[in-house]
Motif scaffolding. Sequence first.
Motif, PDB file in Angstrom:
ATOM      1  N   MET A 162      -8.069  -3.610  -6.960  1.00  0.00           N
ATOM      2  CA  MET A 162      -8.887  -2.433  -6.685  1.00  0.00           C
ATOM      3  C   MET A 162      -8.179  -1.482  -5.724  1.00  0.00           C
ATOM      4  O   MET A 162      -8.156  -0.264  -5.926  1.00  0.00           O
ATOM      5  N   GLN A 163      -7.568  -2.032  -4.671  1.00  0.00           N
ATOM      6  CA  GLN A 163      -6.857  -1.186  -3.708  1.00  0.00           C
ATOM      7  C   GLN A 163      -5.665  -0.496  -4.364  1.00  0.00           C
ATOM      8  O   GLN A 163      -5.381   0.671  -4.065  1.00  0.00           O
ATOM      9  N   ASN A 187       0.823  -1.202   0.000  1.00  0.00           N
ATOM     10  CA  ASN A 187       0.000   0.000   0.000  1.00  0.00           C
ATOM     11  C   ASN A 187       0.860   1.256   0.000  1.00  0.00           C
ATOM     12  O   ASN A 187       0.593   2.212  -0.744  1.00  0.00           O
ATOM     13  N   GLN A 198      -9.946   5.747 -10.488  1.00  0.00           N
ATOM     14  CA  GLN A 198     -11.311   5.330 -10.173  1.00  0.00           C
ATOM     15  C   GLN A 198     -11.604   4.081 -11.002  1.00  0.00           C
ATOM     16  O   GLN A 198     -12.086   4.173 -12.130  1.00  0.00           O
ATOM     17  N   CYS A 222     -10.188   3.611 -16.204  1.00  0.00           N
ATOM     18  CA  CYS A 222      -9.371   2.624 -15.503  1.00  0.00           C
ATOM     19  C   CYS A 222     -10.181   1.346 -15.313  1.00  0.00           C
ATOM     20  O   CYS A 222     -11.291   1.385 -14.785  1.00  0.00           O
ATOM     21  N   SER A 226      -9.957  -2.655 -13.738  1.00  0.00           N
ATOM     22  CA  SER A 226      -9.198  -3.404 -12.736  1.00  0.00           C
ATOM     23  C   SER A 226      -9.741  -4.814 -12.599  1.00  0.00           C
ATOM     24  O   SER A 226     -10.933  -5.057 -12.777  1.00  0.00           O
ATOM     25  N   TYR A 260      -7.018   2.470  -6.437  1.00  0.00           N
ATOM     26  CA  TYR A 260      -7.388   3.608  -5.591  1.00  0.00           C
ATOM     27  C   TYR A 260      -6.152   4.301  -5.015  1.00  0.00           C
ATOM     28  O   TYR A 260      -6.090   5.536  -4.941  1.00  0.00           O
TER      29      TYR A 260
END
Length: 200
Positions: free
Chosen positions: A66-67, A34, A75, A57, A59, A70
């Motif tokens: 997804m994380q 992260n 988005q 975008c 995913s 973001y």
Amino acid sequence: MTTTSLRLVAHAHTAAIRRAVFGGGDEPLDEGGNRAALALAPAGPDGRGLLGRVDACLSTPAVAGMQTAYALGLQPTPEPALADCDYGRWTGRTLDDVAAREPEAVRSWLTEPDAAPHGGESVSALLHRIGRWLDGQVDRGGRIGTVTHPMVIRAVLVRALRLPPPVFWQLDVAPLAVVRLTGRGSRWQLHLTAPAGTTG
């Protein structure tokens, strides 16, 4: 002729990915993953970020994808076709564990594109699935950011560049690696670019 720019990024690290677990992208990003993704996000409203400016975008629906999207300031829209390979009964197990218990099965999976000893998806099946998705992007146009799994990016490269299936295992895609492809008509071109400020 419509031009489509695909900017593919492999999702950041999860704890399972660090342990070489099959299907580890369904776990959330770990702290290091992260942090690494956040560090590559645009610095301000005019910042370009890891993928530059994109019109949309897509995913993988997996949590890690997804994380990552973001964290990069994107988005994302979940795209089922970008899901990781289906590892069948190997899902959740480490490569070392499977190799120790089923060495012949692992050997066949790594050398025979049609083999699916885990009961899931063979490399050939993955290539076919990704090939269908890739064909659908040619006429889309614009700059499409795509966050997905290293295995999927390998498959995209094999199909886009029309490489023989055995080359799949010779491609190494690290977390947060970026691949840029430009599609015109039925042809895709790979772009390898230097970071800003390193040329000249």
